[in-house]
Write a protein that holds these residues in place. Structure first.
Motif, PDB file in Angstrom:
ATOM      1  N   TRP A  85       0.884  -1.189   0.000  1.00 41.75           N
ATOM      2  CA  TRP A  85       0.000   0.000   0.000  1.00 41.75           C
ATOM      3  C   TRP A  85       0.895   1.204   0.000  1.00 41.75           C
ATOM      4  N   ARG A  86       0.506   2.163  -0.823  1.00 39.07           N
ATOM      5  CA  ARG A  86       1.259   3.401  -0.861  1.00 39.07           C
ATOM      6  C   ARG A  86       0.310   4.567  -0.651  1.00 39.07           C
TER       7      ARG A  86
ATOM      8  N   PRO B 288      -1.653   7.845  -1.259  1.00 36.68           N
ATOM      9  CA  PRO B 288      -2.202   8.336  -2.541  1.00 36.68           C
ATOM     10  C   PRO B 288      -1.298   9.378  -3.176  1.00 36.68           C
ATOM     11  N   LEU B 289      -0.553  10.068  -2.375  1.00 37.89           N
ATOM     12  CA  LEU B 289       0.337  11.084  -2.928  1.00 37.89           C
ATOM     13  C   LEU B 289       1.610  10.466  -3.508  1.00 37.89           C
ATOM     14  N   PHE B 290       1.688   9.200  -3.299  1.00 42.32           N
ATOM     15  CA  PHE B 290       2.902   8.520  -3.715  1.00 42.32           C
ATOM     16  C   PHE B 290       2.742   7.974  -5.138  1.00 42.32           C
ATOM     17  N   VAL B 291       3.791   8.105  -5.922  1.00 43.55           N
ATOM     18  CA  VAL B 291       3.750   7.618  -7.305  1.00 43.55           C
ATOM     19  C   VAL B 291       4.137   6.147  -7.299  1.00 43.55           C
ATOM     20  N   GLU B 292       3.224   5.333  -7.788  1.00 38.95           N
ATOM     21  CA  GLU B 292       3.466   3.899  -7.749  1.00 38.95           C
ATOM     22  C   GLU B 292       4.430   3.515  -8.872  1.00 38.95           C
ATOM     23  N   THR B 293       5.361   2.686  -8.516  1.00 36.54           N
ATOM     24  CA  THR B 293       6.338   2.210  -9.497  1.00 36.54           C
ATOM     25  C   THR B 293       5.935   0.847  -9.985  1.00 36.54           C
ATOM     26  N   LYS B 294       6.300   0.553 -11.199  1.00 33.31           N
ATOM     27  CA  LYS B 294       5.939  -0.734 -11.778  1.00 33.31           C
ATOM     28  C   LYS B 294       7.205  -1.410 -12.305  1.00 33.31           C
ATOM     29  N   GLY B 295       7.139  -2.687 -12.165  1.00 29.43           N
ATOM     30  CA  GLY B 295       8.279  -3.449 -12.678  1.00 29.43           C
ATOM     31  C   GLY B 295       9.521  -3.289 -11.854  1.00 29.43           C
ATOM     32  N   SER B 296       9.362  -3.002 -10.575  1.00 27.76           N
ATOM     33  CA  SER B 296      10.523  -2.820  -9.744  1.00 27.76           C
ATOM     34  C   SER B 296      11.159  -4.168  -9.452  1.00 27.76           C
ATOM     35  N   CYS B 297      12.307  -4.053  -8.859  1.00 23.60           N
ATOM     36  CA  CYS B 297      13.063  -5.256  -8.527  1.00 23.60           C
ATOM     37  C   CYS B 297      12.296  -6.112  -7.543  1.00 23.60           C
TER      38      CYS B 297
END
Lengths: 494, 1016
Positions: free
Chosen positions: B470-471, B473-482
């Motif tokens: 969970w992040r 809402p102000l946080f930019v979700e990253t995709k494809g992370s390690c």
């Protein structure tokens, strides 16, 4: 000193500081109000002196200073009963009449029996020691031969006191107090008359109304006695054994029951049912009186009532101001005047003798009469007019503590009216007094030696009765016998 | 929640009750302070008021008594004056000459009317001084006859017997009489009398005046109230009779007149008698003041002061109700009460203000406490001062804040816990995400992640993969992370192995070896990180990461760490449950498949509704399509053939009654009309009160089995017939064997008896032979051998030959003795007649003695060594020491006997599993494999004796006896041997104490041995 304005915002709650400040303001206000009230009372009390100020007219002053000055240096001698009004009159007379006329007034005050004794001594010796007699109505017959009727003097305008207004005297008093056998013997001087006084607070608390009839009177005193004894008795009487006051008290019930001292044939009237009923009624009332009543005359009765010893009493009207005097009374403002109970039956005067007039309100009035043996008839008459004038009567009444008045106009005098309030010298009983004089006044027979008969005859026998030494019938027989013996030689004159 | 609510309500009720009781029973501090103020303020006042009231009462009583005494004296003076004056008066009146002149007249002249009237006039004039109360005046002549009287009727009466007449005549002085009643008048009178004297002083008669005693009442009435309100005098004569009472009117007095004074208080005669009457009778020392009760008062006590009219003997009692003169004291008491009330109000007011000042901080603190107790944790107690109460308030606020934080923590934990209660498997991921959000938000963090281990990495480390996150809402979700792909976080893994949890304040400051972690978490936007591992199934399964995008310098509090740990455990449990649910789902699928394969279907019958539920496998069994059967249990019964239906119902009914399961096999009719056999099993499910709620069970298609059973049944019948024939044959054989066995047992008994008797008979002469042989050898060695040595060589050789023969005789005799003993011992053991003298013996010591005993055989033989390895902590055993020694000597002796060279090693180990083991190893030739099973047989060794000429001959019973001894003690004995390498005899004996004993259990084994003996 300047106090900043303060706004109190109480709303629904009040702070402690605000509460205390409010209390302080309230206390100061209360003290101020009390002080103001006390000042008002003081100011009101001083009205008595103001009310007694003279209201003589210039004509009257001029008459006294002109006509009276003719007798300047003369000393008039007068003897009267020592009563508050007489003391007031003497004070006014000694101070003012001498100043107005230059005539000195030697006013002797003495108890009633002493007055009678001295008067009789003077008339018997015909010395003319006294220029003016004090003649109790019971002495009228006795004194009739020894007084100078004022009728001719009244007709002499030269010595007529301005605005004297003889018709202003209450006719009943002129007739019953100052006249004998149709002859005017003097000028009415005082008029003690029996009225009823009752304790309003006591009757109210017991749900009783002021009695209007003899039966109600008995019922009320009995009810009070049963409810309040021994703190308070139902009634109190002037029942001193062997004293004239006992006869006065008895006369009201005798007349109220339709009896009379004498009947139309000149014989005593004690041997009838009315007299017996009256005596039984009287003894019944005695059960509701303090034990000391048989030793008290009117003074004792008045003191007892003033100290709250009884709830209802038949008292002399002149005693009423005593009840409102805080210095001598513990029932100030609690006593109300009322007419005496209505008579069961009243024997008409025509059925009596010796000028006897039945009426529950026994009167003990007297008049001032010119001695036949006086050598100062004219100045004495001038003095009599002045001292019985409206102004002096009112002032004497006020100064004397609300004494009864002889003149009808006096009852309407503003100074009298102003004094109709609770306090020393109250006049709030005078309406009842006037009503008693005009409607319910009882007058004893006017026969010679009446004073002796009343005391030695009736007073002794009644005294024995009220002290339990003899019964009603025995008492009535004895009174009948005494009265019969007394009038035996007088009957032809009836 | 409900439990918490219940406790909360209960606590509120307790608080309310406490408040209620506190308000009534001075519970609050303010009330106590108030009470203390009142006590302090009112106690002195009440004491002062009491003392003042008492002193006032005393003063008033004293004053009243003084007033009453003065009044009594005044009344006495008045009465005394009355009496004295009248005596004086009548004395003076009697001196009037007219009276004497009249009495000197002759009777005729006295009777003259005019003369008598004159006398009457004189008497009347005397009476006028008090006409009311003077009843009469009379003149009595010397004979006491009334010659003139104011009451004419009394003239002629004789008063000669009256006391006053006699006293006046005799004394010549005026006098007064007592009160008497004149019947003619029915009145009481008092008489004054004085003698009438002539000029010579001669008494001519008496002048008498008669007063009504009403005069006394009249005089007393005058004194009414002179001593105060309601005070009144009471006059009592010397006889105690009432003469007058000021409290009564004349008419009322008549009831009491001349009555005893006690009649004034009917009902209280005793008290009145004891006071007034005693006062009347009393002497000079009688108290002049006292208290009494009268009916004619206010019923209360009356103060009385007494005065005495000594000339008449009269008593004047002046009375006043105490309530009257004590009224000021009572009023004062009322005033004091009012004052006390006012002071109380002031005290209350002052106390209220003071206590408010003192208690306001405490009250506010208490209110705050109550708010907290009611659940309002936001309230704070105001701090008014820096004193102890202020400190207490600050501490309270800090405690409240901490409590609020803890409750929030608990609420967070509770919310998260609730979220996972009964969460379905398909909602687990969402629940975990929500929980991460809740936890991270509570902790003020931006990111919450769950990293689960999936597989081992190439280097053997664990691989972590981001499973839930969970992040903010102000946080930019990253995709494809390690982390999303999965990576090995070795440094982190190592840290987790070393620490259960830790906090990384700044991810950029990680050491170089944590590059992988720094890179992975930096990709996720993490700057600071808290890590907690979670596990389930006892294995590490991943980590909970709570992170922030900023550097977080402050560390987590203990409470926060506790929360995170608990949440971590919840996550672990949840994930474990998720896995379990997944496994269960797969299991259920497999189960359904198995049911289908096994033609088994389950059913459940709701008894309350009558509905019957079938699993999917049942419907095809009955010929229905899946989901087609919607019937009830009755529909099911309809499909059971009528001939089987009763059986099914009976089984179900029995199951209902007994609450037990049932099994029944019956046929069913398929929808298509075909018949099938099913095995039905069911059980009743009861509710909490033990009532049948529903029934559940299975149905299995057993049609094929039934067919096979039918075939098998037929085969069985044939087989049973054959078995029956065989059984009869076997029974015959068994009977024969039983008879043979009985004969063998008789033979065995006979054998044992024979052996015992033979051995006994053999041993007796053998003992004599051995004894005499040893005597001969001794004598020969001592006497003949020295002589032979001195003789010829032949004699010398023959002497030695004789000695050798004697030794052979002795040796063979010993051998025969041992053989006999062995036979006897074995016989006793086998027959059960052996006496076992078990006692606690030192096992090691027995071993040593036994080995030394055997070692004696090796003296002088250096080729064989005998060694012992005995553990030092061998316990004491409860055994027969002779049998144990026999066991060891036999085995060790055997080893020595068969060892020509080398060593014999005896080892005894410490007890293992309650048994001690002894190993005897030799380096002898070993035993052939075929012989191993026979060496414990009786007499077995005797067959091989010829091959061992140089060895002491054996009986062949030694090992058999050893076997029996070991068996008796519950042990085991075996041999390990390899040909050419020696043998090892091993026995284990259980270590038992005295209470355990031996022989109880081995008896059956002994019996078997007997059988084996016999068999041999």
């Amino acid at each position: 000193m300047h106090f900043p304005p303060r706004i109190y915002r109480f709303r629904n709650r009040i702070s402690r500081r605000t509460f205390l400040e409010a209390c302080a303001v309230g206390a100061l206000g209360t003290v101020g109000f009390g002080a103001g009230l006390a000042a008002s009372f003081n100011a009101f009390a001083s009205n008595g002196t103001l009310a007694s100020a003279s209201s003589m007219t210039d004509q009257q002053r001029e008459f006294l200073s002109s006509e009276g000055r003719r007798y300047c240096g003369l000393t008039l001698h007068i003897i009267t009963e020592d009563t508050p009004p007489s003391r007031a009159c003497r004070e006014i007379a000694v101070r003012e009449f001498a100043a107005l006329t230059g005539i000195d007034v030697d006013w002797e005050l003495a108890p009633l029996r002493r007055v009678l004794a001295k008067t009789l001594q003077d008339v018997n010796s015909k010395a003319g020691r006294y220029d003016i007699y004090y003649v109790d109505h019971s002495w009228l017959a006795t004194m009739s031969p020894h007084v100078h009727s004022p009728e001719p003097l009244l007709q002499n305008p030269e010595i007529a006191y301005p605005d004297f207004d003889f018709p202003d005297f209450l006719e009943a008093l002129v007739d019953k107090v100052a006249s004998h056998g149709g002859r005017l013997m003097g000028l009415p001087y005082d008029i003690p008359i029996l009225i009823m006084a009752y304790r309003r607070d006591v009757l109210d608390s017991l749900g009783l109304a002021p009695p209007r009839t003899l039966d109600e009177y008995q019922h009320v005193v009995q009810a009070v006695q049963e409810a309040r004894a021994p703190e308070m008795y139902g009634s109190v009487g002037q029942w001193k054994a062997g004293h004239y006051s006992l006869v006065c008290a008895m006369s009201s019930w005798l007349w109220g029951h339709g009896g009379s001292f004498f009947k139309s044939d000149g014989w005593p009237g004690f041997l009838d049912d009315q007299a017996a009923s009256a005596m039984r009624y009287m003894l019944e009332l005695g059960k509701y009186m303090p034990p000391g009543a048989t030793a008290w005359d009117w003074d004792g009765q008045g003191r007892s009532f003033a100290q709250g010893g009884a709830a209802v009493a038949i008292v002399w009207s002149e005693q009423f101001p005593l009840f409102d005097d805080p210095a001598r009374s513990s029932v100030v403002g609690l006593v109300e005047p009322s007419p005496c109970p209505q008579a069961l039956a009243l024997r008409p005067s025509s059925e009596t003798s010796f000028g006897e007039t039945p009426g529950v309100s026994h009167q003990g009035g007297s008049c001032l009469a010119l001695s036949s043996y006086s050598k100062n008839i004219t100045p004495a008459w001038m003095f009599m007019q002045w001292v019985t004038s409206r102004d002096v009567s009112v002032r004497a009444s006020l100064l004397g503590g609300g004494a009864s008045l002889m003149r009808r106009s006096c009852y309407e005098d503003p100074r009298i009216m102003a004094q109709k309030r609770v306090g020393p010298g109250t006049t709030r009983h005078l309406d009842v007094t006037l009503d008693a004089i005009t409607h319910n006044m009882g007058t004893e027979p006017h026969l010679s030696g009446w004073d002796q008969l009343v005391v030695n005859g009736f007073g002794v026998e009644l005294g024995r009765m009220v002290t339990g030494q003899q019964g009603v019938k025995e008492t009535l027989r004895a009174m009948q016998s005494a009265a019969g013996n007394h009038v035996r030689n007088l009957r032809p004159a009836v | 929640m409900s439990r918490f609510g219940g406790e909360h309500a209960a606590r509120n009720r307790d608080d309310a009750a406490q408040e209620k009781s506190g308000s009534f029973f001075l519970g609050s501090m303010r009330t106590k302070l108030l009470a203390a103020f009142l006590v302090v303020a009112l106690s002195p006042l009440l004491v002062f008021a009491y003392i003042n009231h008492r002193s006032t009462l005393d003063a008033l009583k004293e004053s009243a008594y003084r007033s009453l005494s003065a009044a009594a004296s005044q009344t006495v003076s008045r009465l005394s004056g009355f009496v004295a004056a009248n005596i004086e008066i009548i004395g003076a009146e009697a001196r009037l000459p007219a009276l004497a002149d009249y009495l000197l007249l002759p009777d005729q002249l006295q009777a003259n009317r005019s003369i008598r009237d004159n006398q009457r006039e004189i008497l009347h004039s005397f009476a006028e001084k008090n006409p009311v109360f003077i009843h009469s005046y009379g003149l009595l002549n010397s004979q006491g006859v009334v010659v003139a009287d104011t009451r004419h009727e009394k003239e002629g009466w004789s008063e000669a017997r009256q006391g006053y007449f006699e006293e006046a005549m005799n004394s010549g002085l005026p006098c007064v009489s007592e009160v008497d009643v004149v019947p003619e008048y029915r009145q009481a009178f008092i008489h004054f009398a004085s003698p009438v004297l002539d000029r010579n002083g001669r008494t001519l008669g008496v002048l008498r005046s008669t007063y009504s005693i009403a005069v006394l009442q009249q005089m007393l009435a005058l004194d009414l109230g002179i001593a105060g309100d309601y005070s009144a005098p009471l006059l009592v004569d010397a006889k105690g009779r009432i003469l007058a009472f000021g409290r009564l009117s004349h008419s009322s007095l008549s009831r009491y007149l001349l009555q005893p004074v006690s009649t004034l208080a009917p009902g209280a005669e005793g008290r009145t008698e004891s006071h007034l009457t005693m006062a009347v009778k009393a002497s000079e020392d009688t108290p002049q003041t006292f208290t009494t009760h009268l009916q004619l008062g206010d019923q209360g006590p009356e103060a009385v002061a007494m005065g005495v009219l000594s000339s008449m003997g009269w008593r004047v009692f002046f009375l006043q109700p105490e309530g009257v003169f004590l009224a000021p004291a009572h009023r004062q008491g009322q005033w004091l009460a009012g004052l006390a009330a006012a002071i109380s109000l002031l005290a209350i007011f002052a106390a209220a203000i003071s206590s408010r000042i003192f208690t306001r901080p405490i009250t506010r603190l208490t209110e705050a406490t109550r708010r907290v107790a009611k659940g309002d944790l936001r309230g704070r107690a105001p701090v008014y001062s820096n004193d102890e109460i202020g400190s207490l308030a600050r501490s309270f606020n800090a405690m409240t804040a901490e409590l609020e934080r803890r409750i929030e923590t608990e609420n967070t934990l509770s919310d998260i816990s609730r979220e996972f209660i009964n969460v379905p498997a398909n909602a687990t991921a969402e629940a975990l995400r929500w929980a991460l959000m809740r936890l991270a938000s509570f902790l003020g963090l931006d990111i919450g992640m769950i990293l689960q281990t999936t597989e081992a990495s190439a280097n053997g480390g664990r691989v972590f993969k981001l499973s839930h996150a969970w992040r903010s809402p102000l946080f930019v979700e990253t995709k494809g992370s390690c982390l999303a792909r999965g990576c090995a976080l070795a440094w982190l893994d190592q840290r987790l192995r070393e620490q259960s949890s830790f906090h990384i304040q700044d991810i950029t400051l990680l050491p170089p070896e944590a590059d992988c972690e720094r890179e992975a978490f930096t990709d996720e936007g993490v700057r600071s990180l808290a890590v907690l591992p979670f596990s389930y199934g006892g294995e590490f399964r991943g980590m909970l990461c709570l992170a922030s995008s900023k550097v977080r310098e402050e560390s987590f509090t203990e409470e926060e760490l506790r929360l995170i740990r608990l949440v971590s455990e919840i996550f672990g449990t949840t994930l474990e449950r998720h896995d379990s649910q997944e496994a269960l789902r797969q299991s259920e699928e497999r189960y359904a498949l198995a049911q289908k394969a096994a033609n088994i279907g389950s059913w459940e019958w709701d008894i309350t509704t009558g509905r019957l539920y079938w699993s999917d496998a049942l419907e095809p069994l009955f010929g229905y399509e899946v989901g087609e059967f919607q019937g009830t249990y009755k529909a099911f019964l309809d499909m059971v053939p009528p001939e089987d239906r009763k059986m099914v119902l009976d089984a179900v009914g029995a199951s209902f009654r007994r609450g037990a399961s049932y099994n029944v096999e019956h046929r069913i009719m398929r929808k298509d009309g075909g018949e099938r056999w099913v095995a039905e099993a069911g059980e009743v499910v009861l509710d909490a009160e033990g009532r049948p709620q529903r029934m559940r069970g299975i149905l299995q298609d057993i049609t094929e089995r039934k067919w096979a059973e039918d075939v098998l049944s037929r085969l069985n019948k044939r087989l049973e017939q054959l078995v029956e024939v065989r059984t009869k044959d076997l029974e015959n054989k068994a009977h024969e064997l039983e008879l043979a066995n009985k004969r063998l047992m008789a033979l065995d008994e006979m054998k044992s008896t024979f052996l015992t008797s033979v051995s006994h008979e053999l041993r007796t002469p053998l003992t004599s032979v051995l004894g005499f042989t040893r005597i001969i050898m001794r004598d020969f060695k001592r006497i003949f051998l020295p002589m032979a040595v001195q003789c010829s060589e032949t004699v010398q050789k023959r002497s030695y030959r004789i000695l050798e023969n004697l030794e052979i005789i002795a040796s063979e005799g010993d051998r025969l003795t041992r053989m006999v003993n062995d036979v006897l011992d074995l016989s006793k053991i086998e027959s059960g007649r052996m006496e076992w003298r078990d006692r606690d013996v030192d096992f090691g010591k027995i071993i040593e003695q036994s080995v030394r005993s055997v070692g004696g055989q090796l003296r002088g033989n250096s080729d064989i060594s005998l060694r012992m390895q005995i553990a030092e902590d061998l316990p004491k055993v409860h055994m027969d020491p002779d049998r144990l020694s026999q066991l060891l000597v036999n085995i060790v002796g055997n080893a020595v006997k068969f060892t020509e060279q080398g060593e014999v090693l005896v080892q005894a180990c410490s007890p293992v599993e309650g048994a001690v083991q002894v190993r005897v190893t030799d380096s002898g030739p070993g035993i052939e494999r075929d012989e191993l099973s026979k060496i414990f047989d009786k007499f077995h060794q005797a067959a091989r004796r010829d091959t061992m000429d140089d060895k002491p001959p054996g009986t062949g019973l030694g090992l058999a006896i050893c076997q029996q001894i070991v068996d008796y003690y519950g042990g085991i004995l075996w041999v390990e041997s390899e040909l050419g390498k020696g043998s090892t005899f091993v026995f284990e004996l259980p270590v038992r104490n005295a209470q355990d004993g031996y022989g109880a259990d081995p008896q059956p084994a002994w019996g078997k041995s007997v059988t084996g003996w016999d068999m041999a």
